[in-house]
Design an enzyme around this catalytic site. Sequence first.
Site, PDB file in Angstrom:
ATOM      1  N   TYR A  29       0.860  -1.187   0.000  1.00 46.75           N
ATOM      2  CA  TYR A  29       0.000   0.000   0.000  1.00 46.75           C
ATOM      3  C   TYR A  29       0.891   1.229   0.000  1.00 46.75           C
ATOM      4  CZ  TYR A  29      -3.897   3.103   1.007  1.00 46.75           C
ATOM      5  OH  TYR A  29      -4.848   4.087   0.914  1.00 46.75           O
ATOM      6  N   PHE A  36      -5.511   9.101  -4.070  1.00 40.41           N
ATOM      7  CA  PHE A  36      -4.301   8.556  -4.689  1.00 40.41           C
ATOM      8  C   PHE A  36      -3.871   7.372  -3.854  1.00 40.41           C
ATOM      9  CE2 PHE A  36       0.146   7.626  -4.744  1.00 40.41           C
ATOM     10  CZ  PHE A  36       0.559   7.816  -6.053  1.00 40.41           C
ATOM     11  N   GLU A  37      -3.740   6.229  -4.487  1.00 40.38           N
ATOM     12  CA  GLU A  37      -3.130   5.082  -3.828  1.00 40.38           C
ATOM     13  C   GLU A  37      -2.673   4.099  -4.897  1.00 40.38           C
ATOM     14  OE1 GLU A  37      -6.084   3.627  -1.098  1.00 40.38           O
ATOM     15  OE2 GLU A  37      -7.419   2.913  -2.679  1.00 40.38           O
ATOM     16  N   ILE A  38      -1.539   3.497  -4.669  1.00 37.31           N
ATOM     17  CA  ILE A  38      -1.041   2.394  -5.481  1.00 37.31           C
ATOM     18  C   ILE A  38      -0.910   1.220  -4.523  1.00 37.31           C
ATOM     19  CG2 ILE A  38       0.794   1.539  -6.971  1.00 37.31           C
ATOM     20  CD1 ILE A  38       1.557   4.452  -7.535  1.00 37.31           C
TER      21      ILE A  38
END
Length: 436
Positions: A265, A322-324
């Site tokens: 995460y 926003f997250e990868i």
Amino acid sequence: MAAGSARYVRYILFAFFALAVLYFVSNSSPVVPPLKPITDHASTKGAESSGPTKATTGATSSNGGSSTSAKEEKPASKKVEFGFGLDPAEYPMAMTPNDPGWDDLSGIKPGPRINATFVTLARNSDVWEIARSIRQIEDRFNRRYNYDWVFLNDKPFDANFKKVTSSLVSGKTHYGEIPKEHWSFPDHIDQDKAKRVREEMAQKKIIYGDSISYRHMCRFESGFFFRQPLMMNYDYYWRVEPSVELFCDIHYDPFRFMHENKKKYSFVLSLYEYVETIPTLWDSTKKFMKNHPEHIAEGNTMAFLSDDGGETYNHCHFWSNFEIGSLNWLRSKAYTDFFESLDQDGGFFYERWGDAPVHSIAASLMLKKEEVHFFNDIAYYHVPFTHCPTGEKLRTELKCHCNPKDNFDWKGYSCTSRYFDANNLEKPEGWESQQD
């Protein structure tokens, strides 16, 4: 005459042979052995595929199916995928200006690709706002990598949305309709009670307090986006919202960085949640921790969430627009058990629980510290907050056009400083000058 004719025939044959050789050489490409894309584990549905399976392509169905754009058949040679058997060290990631390939920001980047996709939840009316976001992502990163893009909507996407978005994305575009059971009130919710809550929040002027659709969105992003048929084909995702901006060049592949460094995460902005929207979320979390101690990781980041060892919640969370992250982690028993427990408590509708604190609490409790990552070098804006990389030298190297005075990271309402302290991380150069 006969000898002369024979000579002409030989000349013609030689010329034909030379042309054939030239044609073969000019149309040949380097031989690359057939390789599987990297996956976290082979049991994930569709993990063997770099794009949607046949079962998820075709015309949009009336029962929440999915569709792909006309760009589905673009040549696969644009991507060089790798997996077991090809050493990724042959294709180094340029993380600093001293690394090979740092200035190679044009053309298609050679080397590995991860089994990953961008994902956007959008309405048809968002078409021009998401077009702006796509252009930001493509110009700063994806035009060199050609990753796919999945679009999800609780209504069918119209032809204009598909035409505009597919023309901008360098990878394949896929369009999915969310099934009703993932975008509606579950049976256990008391509708009268939920309505009273919305009315009370409206009177108190709590942001999105009276919105039904916002609650469906938060519940969907918390528990269902990663289980959509199109998403089941991927191992990693990068969430993109309408009207976001990227201010700096991205010189490497964040998906590959996440995979090779075993990150699950990541975030760029963090802040305190509105207390009025989550009054009992921590009570539900503590109940879950008591019932499922097996899901709580040793060496986690509880200190980011709580100043007293978990007795109370300080309301810090990663901003999830926003997250990868790892889709396989979200599909794990630990995370799905957490979501199901929260869903049964009803706080998505009896209060206004957001997906950001839900993701943040899960990541901070169920992952080890080293499995969560802060991307200081990805400059990002979503109204009203900006992440502008801390450090003048870094901003110059990344060709950033953001104003460092707008950087939210070290302001009083940001939780990024807490994250660094909880993980005993050294704050980046220049952070002191950006405090309030």
